[in-house]
Scaffold this motif. Structure first.
Motif, short mmCIF file in Angstrom:
data_model
loop_
_atom_site.label_atom_id
_atom_site.label_comp_id
_atom_site.label_asym_id
_atom_site.label_seq_id
_atom_site.Cartn_x
_atom_site.Cartn_y
_atom_site.Cartn_z
N GLY A 151 11.95 -49.14 8.90
CA GLY A 151 12.81 -50.11 9.55
C GLY A 151 13.13 -49.72 10.98
N ARG A 152 13.14 -48.43 11.27
CA ARG A 152 13.40 -48.03 12.65
C ARG A 152 12.10 -47.95 13.45
N GLY A 153 11.01 -48.38 12.90
CA GLY A 153 9.76 -48.40 13.65
C GLY A 153 9.07 -47.08 13.71
N ALA A 154 9.39 -46.14 12.84
CA ALA A 154 8.73 -44.84 12.87
C ALA A 154 7.45 -44.89 12.07
N PHE A 155 6.39 -44.33 12.65
CA PHE A 155 5.10 -44.37 11.99
C PHE A 155 4.87 -43.16 11.09
N ALA A 156 5.54 -42.04 11.43
CA ALA A 156 5.20 -40.78 10.76
C ALA A 156 5.34 -40.84 9.25
N PRO A 157 6.40 -41.44 8.70
CA PRO A 157 6.50 -41.46 7.23
C PRO A 157 5.34 -42.19 6.57
N LEU A 158 4.80 -43.20 7.24
CA LEU A 158 3.65 -43.90 6.66
C LEU A 158 2.46 -42.96 6.60
N ALA A 159 2.31 -42.16 7.67
CA ALA A 159 1.19 -41.22 7.70
C ALA A 159 1.39 -40.15 6.63
N SER A 160 2.62 -39.72 6.44
CA SER A 160 2.88 -38.72 5.40
C SER A 160 2.54 -39.27 4.02
N ALA A 161 2.92 -40.52 3.79
CA ALA A 161 2.59 -41.14 2.51
C ALA A 161 1.09 -41.23 2.33
N ALA A 195 2.95 -38.75 26.61
CA ALA A 195 3.61 -38.98 25.32
C ALA A 195 2.74 -38.57 24.14
N LEU A 196 1.56 -37.99 24.41
CA LEU A 196 0.62 -37.62 23.35
C LEU A 196 0.33 -36.13 23.31
N PRO A 197 1.35 -35.29 23.25
CA PRO A 197 1.09 -33.83 23.26
C PRO A 197 0.33 -33.34 22.04
N GLY A 198 0.57 -33.96 20.88
CA GLY A 198 -0.14 -33.53 19.67
C GLY A 198 -1.62 -33.78 19.80
N LEU A 199 -1.96 -34.96 20.30
CA LEU A 199 -3.38 -35.27 20.51
C LEU A 199 -3.99 -34.32 21.55
N LEU A 254 0.19 -36.67 9.59
CA LEU A 254 -1.01 -36.81 8.76
C LEU A 254 -1.70 -35.45 8.61
N ARG A 255 -1.86 -34.76 9.74
CA ARG A 255 -2.55 -33.47 9.72
C ARG A 255 -1.80 -32.47 8.84
N VAL A 256 -0.48 -32.42 9.02
CA VAL A 256 0.32 -31.48 8.24
C VAL A 256 0.27 -31.84 6.76
N GLN A 281 5.28 -42.18 19.02
CA GLN A 281 5.33 -42.35 17.58
C GLN A 281 3.95 -42.20 16.95
N LEU A 282 2.94 -42.70 17.64
CA LEU A 282 1.58 -42.52 17.16
C LEU A 282 1.25 -41.03 17.08
N ASP A 283 1.63 -40.30 18.11
CA ASP A 283 1.37 -38.86 18.18
C ASP A 283 2.04 -38.16 17.00
N GLN A 284 3.27 -38.52 16.72
CA GLN A 284 3.98 -37.90 15.60
C GLN A 284 3.33 -38.26 14.27
N ALA A 285 2.83 -39.47 14.19
CA ALA A 285 2.17 -39.88 12.95
C ALA A 285 0.91 -39.06 12.70
#
Lengths: 462, 391
Positions: B233-243, B95-99, B291-293, B283-287
């Motif tokens: 609210g849907r438990g997605a981490f990526a928007p927090l990382a983008s912020a 589940a961690l292809p980005g890493l 963040l990197r992007v 979700q961690l991977d997407q976050a």
């Protein structure tokens, strides 16, 4: 309006409603508080729209059946969510958790016994059962009504036992599936022990992390509690009794005597676990923790040692009588010092603002996002430890800004039904500072006046 | 958003300077004083709830692995339920292809079998020790990252993504929090009057002024924040990382960000390459990707550490999950990292800590110290002393 009325309504209670300070002032704050703890029947929340824990669990069981039936045989390997599934889940959530939250917030905003209500919230937080996922959504509301409200003015030991045996707690902390490895069921299926409830019972509900127990005690207690389960939750199901209620299943229970904290408890079915809990509930370590937590919640983040000592003494002397504890709190001079020292949690702030605004009927839908954004959605504490109770956790910069944004919305809605100065006077009485009075008078709009009132240092604290 | 639109929104404060919340605008400077770019960026991702390190980084070729992990074991790379190859007998959860891509690009190191000095198994206490940097429980009421901010040559602050400032960021150095917006914003004029009411209030005054500064930067344009709020609210981490990335890339932005992610306490039905934990890892991977992007060119000078309070039991428990343990896994990644290495010692699974947990062979605090020292160009010893040894 007297200053004892202000303190009684705002610090002990959930915040003054319009006209409430005058009513309290007639007999004085202490009398108002004392009267509430003598009528626990008014604390109960009996609403025909609310399901019992068994009823709520049954509603969710139906939802799961409907979801399984909706999947065609060829789609057996597809993940659970289907086209209608989201709607079905939303509907059953609204029927259970949604209805419970509405009722709870409605009660908090409109009750005349707001100190007793805050007492319920405190104990509900001590024995946290939270909605974390689909499995736990039906649990917290019935748990609070059936366990906390029932024992809030009773004995701690009774509340602790009722909490541990309630389906809500048994499911939330994974006890319902826990199987003694040496039990009949354990030998058959190779299924095993889950220590979650035993750990939290020791660490959070009774002794505390330094209360003197070891990992071995956790495991022994977990073994003693095997068999404490909920009808319909076992892996194969089929247990006597109405579905969704507590049942002790000997076939899941780890046989043999248990040793917890150096004392041996002989084999005795469900009595084994009950005996351990009864002994734990008597431990002096509890009094200290309860006293500190009560003092922190009701008075100050760093409560005076004398106050804590007095509450502890009351708790121990009375054998854990919670009404006596409440009485001691009401009689403590430290609780009546004029300066408010508690920063309001998001729940405190929102409820007290709605009360100050004279709201009679709460519709929770619009409030849901606010509770979430401010970090305290009802019945959804992030962990069994419950909500934190001190300012550093809640007074984050962004949270203040978000409160102001909400106060703006509230002000827009209150405009026309009352004036900002009336809200401030009704909520704060003699605690309303001249600086705030002037600021409200100089506000450029009614809405702005409401924001200043609700965000003022004296309203943000209790 | 430009600096001088009228009526002034909070975003516009970015250009107007904030002392006393006046409207002075000549020679407008950014809300944070501009700093020379000699200090890199440090991001701490705290996984709250005790991540199962062995599920994230699996010792596939350890002789005891399959027997101990049972149905939680990952398969060989290339098979169904197979791990992503890390070499040396280790595999990354699929589940961690980005890493995994970062690993192959030499931008990630892994510290396995690590822990703080804390040896009990309470989340709350474990997180206290993780964030305070002290050797014992309740050893400090400030956080190590806040103390390390004090070592920077010029004042920089830290931002906590979320509604509260985590312990790791509390202390004498300036820190703030940011979370996505809720509703139409309160006007500048109202906020200014609130600041007047808060004069002399040591809790509310500083909190409000810091919030206003941060919010102006993080919002990054209307809608971006609201999307983050809904997604949360849907438990997605990526928007927090983008912020976080937006705040970190603003001129003179913070030197450190902390993002806390929940949902790792997998006592039941954990799954292996798929299921409950794998979803969270995804979700961690997407976050991390977000963040990197979001950091863009700044990724090249960024160090990210992902850590958790402790690991989990090696054996699966009676409900298809794992219980609280000791030795866990941490990740150190970023454009500036000399990566592709398994750090520290691997103790193996032949002997277990208290016959249940992975042995904590490596001190997690050392990774914190070395990664911050690298990010900010500080002496590692000085960082160790200020952050951890002298607490």
């Amino acid at each position: 309006m007297t200053s004892s009325a202000v303190i009684a309504a705002n610090r002990f209670g959930l915040g003054a409603r319009p006209g409430e300070l005058e009513r309290i002032g007639r007999d004085g704050g202490r009398a108002w508080l004392m009267a509430q703890i003598e009528r626990p029947d008014r604390l109960q929340l009996r609403d025909p729209a609310l399901l019992t824990s068994a009823g709520a669990l049954a509603a969710f069981a139906q939802y799961r059946q409907a979801r399984a039936a909706a999947r065609s045989p060829t789609q057996a390997m597809v993940p659970a969510a289907g086209p209608g599934d989201g709607q079905r889940l939303a509907a059953v959530t609204a029927r259970t958790l949604g209805a419970e939250i509405e009722a709870r917030v409605q009660r908090a905003v409109t009750t005349e016994d707001s100190f007793a209500e805050r007492w319920v919230h405190f104990w509900s937080n001590w024995f946290t059962v939270a909605a974390r996922n689909a499995q736990t959504i039906p649990l917290p509301g019935p748990f609070e009504r059936e366990v906390i409200r029932a024992h809030a003015m009773g004995r701690f030991a009774d509340m602790a036992l009722a909490a541990t045996a309630h389906p809500g707690m048994l499911i939330y902390l994974d006890q319902a599936q826990s199987v003694g490895p040496g039990s009949q069921a354990g030998n058959r299926r190779g299924a095993g022990l889950n220590e979650n409830l035993a750990r939290e019972l020791l660490e959070l509900h009774t002794l505390g992390p330094d209360g003197g127990y070891s990992q071995a005690d956790v495991t022994e207690l977990a073994r003693a509690l095997t068999g404490w389960t909920v009808t319909g939750r076992q892996m194969r199901g089929g247990a006597p009794g109405e579905p969704g209620t507590f049942v002790f299943l000997a076939a899941m229970h780890e046989p043999g005597a248990r040793t917890v904290r150096g004392k041996q408890y002989r084999e005795g079915g469900v009595e084994q676990g009950r005996a351990i809990i009864a002994d734990l509930a008597r431990d002096p370590a509890i009094g200290v923790r309860v006293a500190k937590a009560v003092a922190t919640h009701f008075v100050a983040d760093d409560p005076a040692p004398a106050l804590v000592a007095r509450l502890n003494a009351s708790f121990m002397r009375s054998g854990g009588d919670l009404r006596a504890l409440a009485r001691t709190l009401i009689e403590s001079p430290e609780a009546w010092q004029p300066e408010p020292r508690k920063f309001k949690t998001p729940h405190d702030f929102l409820v007290s603002a709605l009360r100050a605004g004279g709201v009679r009927e709460v519709s929770f839908g619009p409030l849901r996002a606010t509770f979430e954004q401010l970090g305290q959605p009802p019945f959804r504490a992030p962990s069994p430890k419950g909500w934190p109770d001190t300012a550093p956790h809640w007074a984050a910069p962004d949270a203040i800004l978000k409160r102001a944004d909400w106060a703006q919305l509230a002000g827009e809605r209150l405009n026309g039904s009352m004036t900002p100065i009336a809200l401030a006077e009704g909520a704060l009485g003699p605690a309303l500072s001249s600086r705030l009075r002037t600021a409200i008078a100089r506000a450029e709009s009614g809405t702005q006046g409401f924001v200043l009132a609700l965000m003022s240092p004296e309203f943000q604290r209790r | 958003m430009t600096a001088h639109t009228f009526p002034l929104s909070r975003r516009a404060l970015l250009g107007s300077g904030l002392s006393g919340l006046t409207l002075a605008s000549a020679g407008a400077t950014a809300a944070f004083a501009a700093q020379p770019a000699t200090t890199g960026t440090f991001v701490l991702v705290i996984l709250r709830g005790a991540l199962d390190g062995l599920a994230a980084v699996a010792p596939l070729h350890d002789p005891a692995y399959l027997a101990l992990r049972g149905r939680l074991a990952l398969g060989e790379p290339g098979t169904a339920n197979g791990a992503l190859d890390l070499g040396g007998g280790f595999g990354l959860n699929p589940a961690l292809p980005g890493l995994h891509a970062l690993w192959r690009a030499g931008q990630m190191n892994i510290l396995h079998a690590c822990a703080t000095p804390y040896r009990d198994r309470s989340h709350f206490d474990g997180q206290d020790v993780l964030e305070s940097g002290a050797a014992r429980l309740f050893g400090a009421d400030t956080g190590w990252l806040n103390r390390l901010l004090g070592l920077l040559p010029a004042e920089r602050d830290g931002v906590g993504i979320g509604r509260t400032i985590p312990l790791v960021l509390r202390g004498p150095a300036k820190a703030t929090s940011w979370a996505p917006p809720l509703a139409p914003e309160t006007s500048f004029d109202t906020l200014s009057r609130l600041m007047d009411l808060y004069a002399g209030d040591s809790l509310l005054g500083p909190a409000l002024s810091r919030a206003i500064e941060t919010d102006a930067i993080a919002d990054g344009g209307a809608g971006a924040g609201m999307a983050a709020g809904q997604a949360r609210g849907r438990g997605a981490f990526a928007p927090l990382a983008s912020a976080a990335a937006r705040i970190l890339t603003a001129p003179g932005g913070p030197a450190a960000a902390v993002i806390g992610l929940d949902g790792w306490d997998t006592h039941a039905n954990q799954g292996a390459g798929e299921g409950l934990l794998a979803n969270r890892l995804g979700q961690l991977d997407q976050a991390i990707t977000a963040l990197r992007v979001g950091l863009g060119a700044q990724w090249a000078t960024t160090h990210v550490v992902i850590a958790t309070e402790f690991g989990r039991t090696v054996r699966v428990n009676g409900t298809g999950g794992t219980d609280h343990g000791t030795g866990g896994t941490a990740f150190h990644l970023g454009g500036a990292v000399r990566g592709g290495r398994m750090l520290g010692d691997w103790p193996g699974l032949a002997r277990l800590h208290e016959d249940r947990d992975l042995i904590p062979a490596n001190d997690l605090r050392r990774l914190f110290a070395s990664s911050v020292a690298s990010a900010w160009g500080l002496d590692t010893d000085a960082v160790w002393q200020a952050g951890f040894a002298r607490v």
